[in-house]
Design a protein around this motif. Structure first.
Motif, PDB file in Angstrom:
ATOM      1  N   LEU A 103       2.117 -14.691  -0.417  1.00 20.64           N
ATOM      2  CA  LEU A 103       2.161 -13.237  -0.608  1.00 20.64           C
ATOM      3  C   LEU A 103       2.234 -12.516   0.733  1.00 20.64           C
ATOM      4  CD1 LEU A 103      -0.463 -12.908  -3.450  1.00 20.64           C
ATOM      5  CD2 LEU A 103       1.978 -12.368  -3.646  1.00 20.64           C
ATOM      6  N   LEU A 104       1.466 -12.973   1.694  1.00 17.19           N
ATOM      7  CA  LEU A 104       1.494 -12.351   3.022  1.00 17.19           C
ATOM      8  C   LEU A 104       2.832 -12.599   3.719  1.00 17.19           C
ATOM      9  CD1 LEU A 104      -2.149 -13.117   4.195  1.00 17.19           C
ATOM     10  CD2 LEU A 104      -1.222 -10.931   3.393  1.00 17.19           C
ATOM     11  N   ASP A 105       3.404 -13.791   3.508  1.00 19.55           N
ATOM     12  CA  ASP A 105       4.707 -14.106   4.101  1.00 19.55           C
ATOM     13  C   ASP A 105       5.808 -13.155   3.618  1.00 19.55           C
ATOM     14  OD1 ASP A 105       3.640 -16.201   5.545  1.00 19.55           O
ATOM     15  OD2 ASP A 105       4.410 -17.773   4.206  1.00 19.55           O
ATOM     16  N   VAL A 106       5.710 -12.712   2.345  1.00 23.58           N
ATOM     17  CA  VAL A 106       6.720 -11.787   1.812  1.00 23.58           C
ATOM     18  C   VAL A 106       6.274 -10.329   1.980  1.00 23.58           C
ATOM     19  CG1 VAL A 106       7.643 -13.488   0.196  1.00 23.58           C
ATOM     20  CG2 VAL A 106       5.905 -11.845  -0.593  1.00 23.58           C
ATOM     21  N   GLU A 107       5.204 -10.143   2.753  1.00 24.00           N
ATOM     22  CA  GLU A 107       4.685  -8.827   3.116  1.00 24.00           C
ATOM     23  C   GLU A 107       4.184  -8.015   1.922  1.00 24.00           C
ATOM     24  OE1 GLU A 107       7.615  -6.963   5.643  1.00 24.00           O
ATOM     25  OE2 GLU A 107       7.366  -8.502   7.180  1.00 24.00           O
ATOM     26  N   PHE A 108       3.609  -8.716   0.929  1.00 22.07           N
ATOM     27  CA  PHE A 108       2.972  -8.003  -0.179  1.00 22.07           C
ATOM     28  C   PHE A 108       1.720  -7.309   0.352  1.00 22.07           C
ATOM     29  CE2 PHE A 108      -0.286  -7.823  -3.510  1.00 22.07           C
ATOM     30  CZ  PHE A 108       0.371  -6.998  -4.413  1.00 22.07           C
ATOM     31  N   SER A 109       1.557  -6.038   0.004  1.00 17.03           N
ATOM     32  CA  SER A 109       0.398  -5.291   0.485  1.00 17.03           C
ATOM     33  C   SER A 109      -0.248  -4.462  -0.624  1.00 17.03           C
ATOM     34  CB  SER A 109       0.793  -4.380   1.655  1.00 17.03           C
ATOM     35  OG  SER A 109       1.735  -3.422   1.216  1.00 17.03           O
ATOM     36  N   GLY A 110      -0.052  -4.880  -1.869  1.00 10.19           N
ATOM     37  CA  GLY A 110      -0.601  -4.134  -3.000  1.00 10.19           C
ATOM     38  C   GLY A 110      -1.970  -4.643  -3.424  1.00 10.19           C
ATOM     39  N   TRP A 111      -2.328  -4.305  -4.643  1.00 10.02           N
ATOM     40  CA  TRP A 111      -3.634  -4.657  -5.190  1.00 10.02           C
ATOM     41  C   TRP A 111      -3.706  -6.119  -5.600  1.00 10.02           C
ATOM     42  CZ3 TRP A 111      -8.017  -1.855  -5.467  1.00 10.02           C
ATOM     43  CH2 TRP A 111      -7.920  -0.501  -5.187  1.00 10.02           C
ATOM     44  N   ALA A 112      -4.857  -6.704  -5.341  1.00  8.08           N
ATOM     45  CA  ALA A 112      -5.177  -8.046  -5.831  1.00  8.08           C
ATOM     46  C   ALA A 112      -6.477  -7.926  -6.623  1.00  8.08           C
ATOM     47  CB  ALA A 112      -5.348  -9.024  -4.673  1.00  8.08           C
ATOM     48  N   THR A 113      -6.419  -8.256  -7.891  1.00 11.08           N
ATOM     49  CA  THR A 113      -7.576  -8.177  -8.772  1.00 11.08           C
ATOM     50  C   THR A 113      -8.121  -9.575  -9.000  1.00 11.08           C
ATOM     51  OG1 THR A 113      -6.599  -6.285  -9.899  1.00 11.08           O
ATOM     52  CG2 THR A 113      -8.356  -7.458 -11.054  1.00 11.08           C
TER      53      THR A 113
END
Length: 142
Positions: A103-113
């Motif tokens: 997720l960090l590699d694809v630059e995801f920066s949203g919510w993680a529940t």
């Protein structure tokens, strides 16, 4: 900013396998509906986690951090119930560090529940253990 609708596929929902998920992705409008990527769903549906995340990175609106472990192999004939049990983060069989790294590699920066369910430990005990694992092992701020 508004409300961001996300489809959360699950093995007990209408979108419950890779075929239905791919159909949803093909026919839905990415601007109107994002995906909630659940690491446990990907595992139980036999969807390659890293490949899926990289291919659909623009569709990810939220993620569910959940860990699972298989239930006892002995099952009653015809039992269609779950084959796994949700456990606190780090106590199951999922590769959560790889999931977060991808997720960090694809630059995801949203919510993680963090998703917890009724288990042998209290909800409070599960939440404390999962928070500790997320902060210490996954290096996430919760």
């Amino acid at each position: 900013m508004g409300i961001l609708p996300c489809l959360h596929p699950d093995i007990f929902s209408l979108v419950n396998d890779v075929k239905m998920l791919e159909k949803f992705i093909e026919y839905s409008d990415p601007a109107a509906m994002k995906l909630c990527v659940d690491v446990a769903f990907l595992a139980t549906a036999d969807i390659p986690m890293a490949k899926f995340i990289k291919e659909h990175k623009k569709r990810i609106g939220a993620v569910h951090l959940r860990d699972i472990k298989p239930l006892a192999a002995k099952r009653k004939k015809g039992d269609m119930g779950p084959k796994y049990q949700t456990v606190e983060l780090g106590k199951g069989t999922l590769q959560l560090e790889d999931f977060v790294d991808t997720l960090l590699d694809v630059e995801f920066s949203g919510w993680a529940t963090v998703e917890l369910e009724k288990g042998s430990k209290s909800l409070q005990q599960q939440a404390i253990a999962s928070h500790h694992y997320a902060a210490q092992t996954l290096d996430l701020v919760l």
